[in-house]
Design an enzyme around this catalytic site. Structure first.
Site, PDB file in Angstrom:
ATOM      1  CB  SER A 126      -0.898   0.002   1.245  1.00  0.00           C
ATOM      2  OG  SER A 126      -1.492   1.265   1.453  1.00  0.00           O
ATOM      3  CE1 TYR A 154      -3.623  -2.357   5.223  1.00  0.00           C
ATOM      4  CE2 TYR A 154      -3.099  -0.239   4.234  1.00  0.00           C
ATOM      5  CZ  TYR A 154      -3.510  -1.556   4.106  1.00  0.00           C
ATOM      6  OH  TYR A 154      -3.808  -2.053   2.858  1.00  0.00           O
ATOM      7  CE  LYS A 158      -1.322  -4.484   3.232  1.00  0.00           C
ATOM      8  NZ  LYS A 158      -1.606  -5.746   2.520  1.00  0.00           N
TER       9      LYS A 158
END
Length: 338
Positions: A126, A154, A158
């Site tokens: 991402s 997050y 990732k």
């Protein structure tokens, strides 16, 4: 050619599965089995009824033995806890995004060590691995060589997975490919738990005649890719051989899906121009600091050179994105485009 798709019941997963079943081959080799893995059972539609499809439902870690009961050639690893979920529940994000990814990679490594094929692992990362500079600092154009500095759990998770995949690829345990996804819009159906869910909602809901709320400022810029562009990029990154020639992947560096940069105000101006002011006026602004803090930490301006080397291009315009959505989901519209 046995291919596994984790997160196969998700929006991007369903589109990817549809394209793989349509092609029925990968790198020119016929697909003999397409394994669809997800916590949720997939919709009872064409893909699940296809003779190539095998559905595996449940927790990914608990189902890995079944998934790898026969040799696996390719894994598209899309399963993840999304941005807002990870901010709300740190342990959930670590378990789903980091621990499950490591477990998957270890099983793939064991297959190779036992003399089986080296798995080509295509990981969906991402743009959250990056971070925007502080207010007042210069805003750079981001490329794959920009130093990641995530400002969310997050994005951190990732990036951890990216580094693990890179190291296991260096050692020859897997053949890792990393695609850094932009915000995918416009998504149909209900919003998911991603902080970016409003990006699709401010187009999808007014086109369906429903009011919706935008939680960020109109001037906020976003990096977008349509569902069509996203799936095309995933397949190209997965199938490309390594090398310096055009159309090949150069080295281990991740590939950013080509980005279209647009502000929220520009998006609504496009909607207003295509459908009239009464449609765009269904969007109201109510700031949500928690959402804006996450979304505003993502960069918006990208150098698409690496994607272009793979012959990938960003969406031509936001109008093209909206028109694609309307063409793909006419049943969801009460407002027609001009």
């Amino acid at each position: 050619m046995r291919i596994v798709v984790t997160g196969a019941s998700g929006f991007v997963g369903r589109l990817l599965v549809r394209e793989l079943l349509r092609a029925r081959s990968f790198t020119g080799v016929p697909i003999t089995r397409l394994v669809l893995v997800d916590r949720a059972a997939p919709p009872d539609d064409g893909p699940t009824a296809d003779s190539l499809a095998q559905v595996v439902t449940g927790d990914l870690v608990e189902r890995l033995a079944e998934v790898f009961a026969e040799p696996v050639d390719v894994v598209f690893h899309l399963a993840a806890a999304v941005s807002a979920e990870c901010e709300a529940d740190f342990d959930l994000g670590m378990r789903v995004n980091v621990d499950a990814t490591r477990s998957l990679l270890e099983v793939a490594r064991a297959q190779s060590a036992a003399g089986g094929p080296t798995v080509r692992v295509v990981f969906t990362s991402s743009i959250a691995v990056y971070g925007r500079p502080a207010a007042g600092d210069p805003v750079p154009t981001v490329s794959e060589t920009t130093l990641p500095a995530p400002r969310s759990s997050y994005g951190t998770q990732k990036l951890m997975c990216e580094h693990l995949i890179a190291d296991m690829s260096r050692r020859g345990y897997v053949d890792g490919r990393v695609a850094r996804l932009m915000t995918v819009a416009v998504r149909p159906g209900r919003p998911n738990a991603a902080a970016s869910g409003f990006v699709s909602a401010i187009i999808r809901e007014p086109l369906a005649g429903r009011p919706t709320v935008c939680p960020v400022a109109p001037e906020l810029k976003l990096a977008l890719a349509s569902p069509r562009t996203t799936v095309q990029a995933l397949l190209r990154i997965a199938e490309a051989e390594r090398g310096d020639e055009p159309g090949r992947i150069q080295g281990p560096t991740p590939v950013n899906v080509p980005a279209l940069t647009v502000s929220v105000a520009d998006m609504l101006d496009t909607l207003r121009r295509l459908t009239g002011p009464e449609t765009a006026d269904l969007v109201t602004f109510t700031p949500d600091p928690s959402v804006e803090a996450v979304v505003a930490s993502w960069p918006a301006d990208f150098d698409n050179t690496r994607a272009a080397h793979l012959r990938l291009r960003p969406d031509a315009s936001f109008e093209a994105v909206v028109r694609d959505y309307c063409a793909d989901h006419p049943e969801a519209l009460v407002r027609q485009l001009g």
